[in-house]
Design an enzyme around this catalytic site. Structure first.
Site, PDB file in Angstrom:
ATOM      1  N   ASP A 128      55.413 -21.281  59.391  1.00  0.00           N
ATOM      2  CA  ASP A 128      54.224 -21.812  59.689  1.00  0.00           C
ATOM      3  C   ASP A 128      53.666 -20.774  60.839  1.00  0.00           C
ATOM      4  O   ASP A 128      53.056 -21.072  61.880  1.00  0.00           O
ATOM      5  CB  ASP A 128      54.184 -23.177  60.328  1.00  0.00           C
ATOM      6  CG  ASP A 128      54.244 -24.149  59.080  1.00  0.00           C
ATOM      7  OD1 ASP A 128      54.692 -23.725  58.091  1.00  0.00           O
ATOM      8  OD2 ASP A 128      54.184 -25.446  59.543  1.00  0.00           O
ATOM      9  N   ASP A 176      51.680 -23.818  56.526  1.00  0.00           N
ATOM     10  CA  ASP A 176      51.361 -25.375  56.539  1.00  0.00           C
ATOM     11  C   ASP A 176      49.853 -25.050  55.781  1.00  0.00           C
ATOM     12  O   ASP A 176      49.009 -24.185  55.930  1.00  0.00           O
ATOM     13  CB  ASP A 176      50.960 -25.688  57.851  1.00  0.00           C
ATOM     14  CG  ASP A 176      51.350 -27.199  58.250  1.00  0.00           C
ATOM     15  OD1 ASP A 176      51.844 -27.720  57.476  1.00  0.00           O
ATOM     16  OD2 ASP A 176      50.564 -27.596  59.125  1.00  0.00           O
ATOM     17  N   HIS A 202      47.100 -27.317  54.248  1.00  0.00           N
ATOM     18  CA  HIS A 202      46.589 -28.794  53.965  1.00  0.00           C
ATOM     19  C   HIS A 202      45.178 -28.693  53.250  1.00  0.00           C
ATOM     20  O   HIS A 202      44.336 -27.937  53.346  1.00  0.00           O
ATOM     21  CB  HIS A 202      46.347 -29.454  55.404  1.00  0.00           C
ATOM     22  CG  HIS A 202      47.516 -29.599  56.266  1.00  0.00           C
ATOM     23  ND1 HIS A 202      48.741 -30.111  55.594  1.00  0.00           N
ATOM     24  CD2 HIS A 202      47.908 -29.413  57.358  1.00  0.00           C
ATOM     25  CE1 HIS A 202      49.595 -30.338  56.485  1.00  0.00           C
ATOM     26  NE2 HIS A 202      49.211 -29.770  57.677  1.00  0.00           N
ATOM     27  N   HIS A 233      43.637 -34.255  54.286  1.00  0.00           N
ATOM     28  CA  HIS A 233      45.063 -34.600  54.769  1.00  0.00           C
ATOM     29  C   HIS A 233      45.137 -35.701  55.554  1.00  0.00           C
ATOM     30  O   HIS A 233      44.296 -35.626  56.465  1.00  0.00           O
ATOM     31  CB  HIS A 233      45.727 -33.456  55.119  1.00  0.00           C
ATOM     32  CG  HIS A 233      47.173 -33.347  55.236  1.00  0.00           C
ATOM     33  ND1 HIS A 233      47.954 -33.735  56.354  1.00  0.00           N
ATOM     34  CD2 HIS A 233      48.295 -33.331  54.287  1.00  0.00           C
ATOM     35  CE1 HIS A 233      49.348 -33.880  56.176  1.00  0.00           C
ATOM     36  NE2 HIS A 233      49.479 -33.409  54.790  1.00  0.00           N
ATOM     37  N   HIS A 283      43.795 -28.631  60.978  1.00  0.00           N
ATOM     38  CA  HIS A 283      44.497 -27.331  61.020  1.00  0.00           C
ATOM     39  C   HIS A 283      44.907 -26.808  59.877  1.00  0.00           C
ATOM     40  O   HIS A 283      45.162 -27.614  59.007  1.00  0.00           O
ATOM     41  CB  HIS A 283      45.601 -27.390  62.180  1.00  0.00           C
ATOM     42  CG  HIS A 283      46.803 -28.380  61.681  1.00  0.00           C
ATOM     43  ND1 HIS A 283      46.592 -29.646  61.782  1.00  0.00           N
ATOM     44  CD2 HIS A 283      48.007 -28.153  61.024  1.00  0.00           C
ATOM     45  CE1 HIS A 283      47.799 -30.247  61.217  1.00  0.00           C
ATOM     46  NE2 HIS A 283      48.405 -29.333  60.607  1.00  0.00           N
ATOM     47  N   LYS A 311      53.472 -25.665  52.194  1.00  0.00           N
ATOM     48  CA  LYS A 311      53.760 -27.194  52.512  1.00  0.00           C
ATOM     49  C   LYS A 311      52.789 -28.005  52.953  1.00  0.00           C
ATOM     50  O   LYS A 311      51.855 -27.438  53.459  1.00  0.00           O
ATOM     51  CB  LYS A 311      55.138 -26.988  53.610  1.00  0.00           C
ATOM     52  CG  LYS A 311      54.532 -26.229  54.860  1.00  0.00           C
ATOM     53  CD  LYS A 311      55.781 -25.958  55.910  1.00  0.00           C
ATOM     54  CE  LYS A 311      56.028 -27.212  56.734  1.00  0.00           C
ATOM     55  NZ  LYS A 311      54.768 -27.285  57.821  1.00  0.00           N
ATOM     56  N   CYS A 342      57.783 -28.522  62.959  1.00  0.00           N
ATOM     57  CA  CYS A 342      58.204 -28.113  61.653  1.00  0.00           C
ATOM     58  C   CYS A 342      59.497 -27.281  61.727  1.00  0.00           C
ATOM     59  O   CYS A 342      60.231 -26.995  60.537  1.00  0.00           O
ATOM     60  CB  CYS A 342      56.914 -27.144  61.026  1.00  0.00           C
ATOM     61  SG  CYS A 342      55.773 -28.428  60.694  1.00  0.00           S
TER      62      CYS A 342
END
Ligand code: VGL
Ligand code: ZN
Length: 240
Positions: A17, A57, A59, A63, A101, A126, A177
């Site tokens: 990330d 990351d 999303h 989310h 984010h 992810k 993470c």
């Protein structure tokens, strides 16, 4: 002379990330001093790891971890929500709500400026399933309950198919993470290393200290860039 590496020794690098939204001053969820990791991470990317992967990351706007998606839009960082397993409501846990984010395809979801992402062999996405939080690059935490994972990235199979023995984790954030990814890597049977220079915590130095203590308790080796274990990687033959 320092001791030789364990045999077999086939290390992979995971850059977790390292995205604009986690970097100050512009990021939506800035990790203190996050841009300091870029140079150490680029250095690690020049070593002959058997596999180098970056995660994002990634999303959807809907989310579950976004505070704005909950009734009354509670304040992020200090509010929580309960996440239930979609197939088994008895399996549930409380998790932190965050500012919006790393929404797919937005500027904030891009790799951090200066990160030498051309040197990675691939990107693992992810946090894609809107229903569950997924700090780990491997899977969501329901994986470790009898209800089973809701969402998995395929990373475990990818590493196992290449007979990777050691996983080196860097990136953001050390207390979320990076930690979750390292904990899953150990749980899946990999010798697991976190390189301090290549990571920073949302909770600053105090968050980093606590995360390190918790990781070490789980058998993760937290090391610095000068550690002999990175000398083992440097000394490997670069693959053609
Ligand atoms: C992360 C909070 C929310 C991380 C991702 O990459 O550590 N933290 N989503
Ligand atoms: Zn996230």
């Amino acid at each position: 002379m320092s001791p030789p590496p364990p045999t077999p020794f086939k290390p992979a690098l995971l850059v977790v990330d390292l995205q604009e939204d986690f970097c100050p001053p512009s990021g939506a969820l800035p990790v203190p001093n996050a841009r300091d990791v870029i140079a150490p991470v680029n250095q690690l990317l020049s070593y002959p790891f058997a596999l180098k992967l970056a995660t994002k990351d990634w999303h959807p706007p809907s989310h579950v971890s976004f505070a704005a998606n909950h009734a009354g839009s509670p304040p992020p960082f200090v509010s929580t929500t309960t996440i239930e397993h979609p197939l088994s409501a008895a399996h549930r846990y409380t998790t932190t709500l965050w500012p919006v984010h790393c929404v797919q395809h937005t500027r904030g979801s891009e790799f951090a400026a200066g990160f030498d992402c051309a040197k990675v062999d691939g990107t693992v996405h992810k946090g894609v399933d809107p229903r569950v939080e997924m700090y780990s690059a491997f899977c969501d935490p329901f994986r470790w309950t009898e209800a089973g994972a809701v969402s998995a990235s395929g990373l475990e199979q990818r590493l196992k198919a290449l007979a990777i023995t050691d996983v080196y984790v860097v990136g953001l954030a050390m207390d979320y993470c990076v930690k979750a990814t390292a904990e899953d890597a150990v749980a899946f049977g990999f010798r697991t290393w976190v390189v301090r220079d290549g990571t920073r915590a949302v909770g600053g130095e105090e968050g980093a200290r606590k995360a390190e203590e918790e990781m070490v308790a789980k058998g993760i080796r937290v090391v610095s860039l000068g550690d002999e274990s990175l000398g083992w990687v440097e000394a490997l033959e670069a693959s053609p």
